[in-house]
Design a protein around this motif. Structure first.
Motif, PDB file in Angstrom:
ATOM      1  N   ALA A 132       3.923  -0.801  -5.135  1.00  0.00           N
ATOM      2  CA  ALA A 132       3.026   0.038  -4.337  1.00  0.00           C
ATOM      3  C   ALA A 132       2.169   0.940  -5.218  1.00  0.00           C
ATOM      4  O   ALA A 132       1.982   2.119  -4.920  1.00  0.00           O
ATOM      5  CB  ALA A 132       3.812   0.850  -3.329  1.00  0.00           C
ATOM      6  N   ARG A 133       1.659   0.410  -6.312  1.00  0.00           N
ATOM      7  CA  ARG A 133       0.778   1.175  -7.192  1.00  0.00           C
ATOM      8  C   ARG A 133      -0.569   0.457  -7.342  1.00  0.00           C
ATOM      9  O   ARG A 133      -1.127   0.420  -8.424  1.00  0.00           O
ATOM     10  CB  ARG A 133       1.415   1.363  -8.576  1.00  0.00           C
ATOM     11  N   GLY A 134      -1.020  -0.108  -6.221  1.00  0.00           N
ATOM     12  CA  GLY A 134      -2.335  -0.732  -6.230  1.00  0.00           C
ATOM     13  C   GLY A 134      -2.263  -2.235  -6.432  1.00  0.00           C
ATOM     14  O   GLY A 134      -1.254  -2.782  -6.875  1.00  0.00           O
ATOM     15  N   ARG A 179       7.496  -5.632   0.846  1.00  0.00           N
ATOM     16  CA  ARG A 179       8.240  -5.410   2.085  1.00  0.00           C
ATOM     17  C   ARG A 179       8.005  -6.514   3.107  1.00  0.00           C
ATOM     18  O   ARG A 179       8.481  -6.419   4.229  1.00  0.00           O
ATOM     19  CB  ARG A 179       7.811  -4.080   2.720  1.00  0.00           C
ATOM     20  N   GLY A 180       7.264  -7.524   2.774  1.00  0.00           N
ATOM     21  CA  GLY A 180       6.976  -8.565   3.754  1.00  0.00           C
ATOM     22  C   GLY A 180       5.837  -8.154   4.649  1.00  0.00           C
ATOM     23  O   GLY A 180       5.105  -7.211   4.352  1.00  0.00           O
ATOM     24  N   SER A 228      -1.314  -4.034  -9.815  1.00  0.00           N
ATOM     25  CA  SER A 228       0.079  -4.141 -10.267  1.00  0.00           C
ATOM     26  C   SER A 228       0.700  -5.458  -9.836  1.00  0.00           C
ATOM     27  O   SER A 228       1.761  -5.831 -10.324  1.00  0.00           O
ATOM     28  CB  SER A 228       0.902  -2.990  -9.681  1.00  0.00           C
ATOM     29  N   GLY A 229       0.052  -6.164  -8.902  1.00  0.00           N
ATOM     30  CA  GLY A 229       0.632  -7.392  -8.362  1.00  0.00           C
ATOM     31  C   GLY A 229       1.603  -7.105  -7.230  1.00  0.00           C
ATOM     32  O   GLY A 229       2.091  -8.006  -6.576  1.00  0.00           O
ATOM     33  N   HIS A 230       1.911  -5.823  -7.010  1.00  0.00           N
ATOM     34  CA  HIS A 230       2.826  -5.448  -5.937  1.00  0.00           C
ATOM     35  C   HIS A 230       2.198  -4.353  -5.085  1.00  0.00           C
ATOM     36  O   HIS A 230       2.853  -3.420  -4.656  1.00  0.00           O
ATOM     37  CB  HIS A 230       4.163  -4.953  -6.499  1.00  0.00           C
ATOM     38  N   GLY A 231       0.892  -4.464  -4.827  1.00  0.00           N
ATOM     39  CA  GLY A 231       0.216  -3.533  -3.932  1.00  0.00           C
ATOM     40  C   GLY A 231       0.363  -4.071  -2.528  1.00  0.00           C
ATOM     41  O   GLY A 231       1.362  -4.704  -2.208  1.00  0.00           O
TER      42      GLY A 231
END
Length: 152
Positions: free
Chosen positions: A21-23, A34-35, A26-29
């Motif tokens: 959750a850092r944009g 969380r689906g 990051s690949g995980h924004g």
């Protein structure tokens, strides 16, 4: 030549921390691992560990067994070996043992609760015993020793 200043971790031994959750970079924004939708994807979501999504829970699905009989009679139990021990200690022979006597000798806790005499042990003393109930073996052993029983 291995000099301390040249030491490095082996390739693949160190991994970068997953910054969730850092944009988008990051690949995980976006959904931040969380689906898509649903309660668990929302902030502040919490529910009990045993919650089954509204399905009938396990503790309510399984059958219940047995019941408690509210009319059950709880007896205070006295064994014959205890009567023999009391007879030996207090030189009781040809005596009548009432509920008050049993309480006085510490064999029962209350005179108001029913007492049952059970046949564990041997009885040599000739005693007349008063109680609410007797097991068959206790009755036989008391009468074989020359005593008698009285049901209250």
């Amino acid at each position: 030549m291995d000099i301390l200043s040249n030491l490095k971790y082996a390739k693949g031994a160190k991994k970068n921390r997953k910054r969730v959750a850092r944009g988008e970079g990051s690949g995980h924004g976006g959904q931040a691992t969380r689906g898509m939708n649903g309660q668990k994807s929302r902030s502040g979501a919490k529910f009990k560990a045993w919650f089954e999504g509204g399905q009938m829970p396990l503790q309510r699905r399984i059958p219940k067994f047995g019941f408690t009989n509210i009319f059950k009679t709880e007896y205070q139990v006295v064994n014959l070996n205890a009567l023999q021990r009391i007879a030996n200690e207090n030189a009781l022979d040809n005596k009548t043992l009432t509920l008050e006597d049993l309480k006085k000798f510490g064999l029962i806790s209350s005179v108001n609760k029913p007492v049952k005499i059970l046949g564990k042990g041997e009885l040599k003393a000739k005693l007349s015993v008063q109680a609410n109930a007797f097991s068959k073996s206790a009755q036989q052993k008391i009468e074989a020793a020359g005593g008698s029983i009285t049901k209250i």
